[in-house]
Enzyme design. Sequence first.
Site, PDB file in Angstrom:
ATOM      1  CG  ASP A  96     -12.205   7.029   9.025  1.00 25.38           C
ATOM      2  OD1 ASP A  96     -12.810   6.125   8.543  1.00 25.38           O
ATOM      3  OD2 ASP A  96     -10.980   7.015   9.356  1.00 25.38           O
ATOM      4  CE  LYS A 148     -11.212   3.370  10.061  1.00 22.49           C
ATOM      5  NZ  LYS A 148     -10.436   3.955   9.257  1.00 22.49           N
ATOM      6  CG  ASP A 178      -9.282  -1.726  -3.822  1.00 25.15           C
ATOM      7  OD1 ASP A 178      -8.315  -0.729  -3.640  1.00 25.15           O
ATOM      8  OD2 ASP A 178     -10.002  -1.630  -4.627  1.00 25.15           O
ATOM      9  CG  HIS A 216     -13.861  -1.015   6.773  1.00 29.31           C
ATOM     10  ND1 HIS A 216     -14.175  -0.085   7.682  1.00 29.31           N
ATOM     11  CD2 HIS A 216     -12.962  -0.320   6.074  1.00 29.31           C
ATOM     12  CE1 HIS A 216     -13.424   1.133   7.544  1.00 29.31           C
ATOM     13  NE2 HIS A 216     -12.711   0.905   6.529  1.00 29.31           N
ATOM     14  NE  ARG A 217      -7.424  -0.951   5.852  1.00 31.24           N
ATOM     15  CZ  ARG A 217      -8.316   0.442   5.437  1.00 31.24           C
ATOM     16  NH1 ARG A 217      -8.402   0.980   6.769  1.00 31.24           N
ATOM     17  NH2 ARG A 217      -8.866   0.553   4.475  1.00 31.24           N
ATOM     18  CG  PHE A 269      -7.309   7.163   6.364  1.00 31.06           C
ATOM     19  CD1 PHE A 269      -7.418   6.177   7.553  1.00 31.06           C
ATOM     20  CD2 PHE A 269      -7.533   6.673   5.247  1.00 31.06           C
ATOM     21  CE1 PHE A 269      -7.701   4.897   7.166  1.00 31.06           C
ATOM     22  CE2 PHE A 269      -7.640   5.444   4.796  1.00 31.06           C
ATOM     23  CZ  PHE A 269      -7.566   4.547   5.787  1.00 31.06           C
ATOM     24  N   GLY A 270      -9.357   9.367   4.912  1.00 30.93           N
ATOM     25  CA  GLY A 270     -10.309   9.323   4.118  1.00 30.93           C
ATOM     26  C   GLY A 270     -11.882   9.904   4.329  1.00 30.93           C
ATOM     27  CB  THR A 329      -0.681  -0.045   1.112  1.00 38.64           C
ATOM     28  OG1 THR A 329      -1.671   1.075   1.269  1.00 38.64           O
ATOM     29  CG2 THR A 329      -0.287  -0.066   2.527  1.00 38.64           C
ATOM     30  CG  ASN A 330       2.020   3.797  -2.641  1.00 39.39           C
ATOM     31  OD1 ASN A 330       3.101   3.517  -2.262  1.00 39.39           O
ATOM     32  ND2 ASN A 330       1.760   3.358  -3.924  1.00 39.39           N
TER      33      ASN A 330
END
Length: 198
Positions: free
Chosen positions: A151, A171, A68, A176-177, A148-149, A7-8
Site C-alpha cells: 500500500d 480504500k 488471492d 481491487h478487494r 498493509f503490504g 485467510t491468515n
Amino acid sequence: MKLVFATNNKNKIKEIQSAILGKMEILSLAEIGFSGEIPEDYDTLEENALQKATHIATRFNVNCFADDTGLEIEALQGRPGVYSARYAGSQASAENNMEKVLRELKGESNRKALFRTVISLKYNQQDYFFEGIVQGQILESKTGDEGFGYDPIFQPDGFCQSFAEMSIAQKNKISHRGLAVKRLVQFLEDEITGSPVQ
Ligand code: ITT
C-alpha cells in the site's frame, strides 16, 4: 448469513468486514478453530484462491471464500503478480518486498501497475469467482502508514494519495478487494437469496 473467510491475513479480514458492513457475518479461521497454514501452490490467482477456499470448506463443511491478490507492474512484465507475498524471498516482509520493487524500478519512467484480487467462493458445494482490479502507479518512495503490504508504494489513478494514506473505507471504495467483495455480495443477494442478504 455466515461465511468463513479463509485467510491468515488480519488486514484482509478488517477490510472485508468494513466492506460488508454487517450484511453478512464473516468468521475468521480462529473462530472456527483452524490455526494452520493454508496451502497456496499454484501459479495463478484463481487456482490459489480456489485451493485456499477448498482447503477450509472441505475440512469444516462450511460455506467459505478466499482471496488471492497480486500486484502487477508493467515495466516488470507483470511481476511480482501471483508471487507478491514472497517477492524478496520466502521469509520476506512487506518492507523487503517494497524495497525490491523500488530498486527494480529505479530510473524507470513507466510506473504503471495494477492490483488484482480474485475471490473464490465455495457456496453449497458450488464454485464461484469474483475479480476486482485497480489501476495505478508505483510511487518513487514509501508514503503513508495505513493499510498493509504494498500500500505505501501504490497510488491509484485519479488520486494523489497512496493506499497507505487512505482509511479502510476510502480504500474499499476503489480498491481491487473492495470491488471483488462488492461483486461477491451482489451475487449472494441477486442470484442465491433473491432478496437482500439478511
Ligand atoms: P492469505 O493467503 O492468508 O489470504 P496473504 O497475505 O498470503 O494472505 P496473498 O497471497 O493474497 O495474501 O497476498 C499477496 C501479497 O500481496 C502479500 O504480500 C500481501 O501483503 C500483498 N497484498 C495483498 N492485498 C494487498 C493490498 O490490498 N494492498 C497491498 N498489498 C496487498
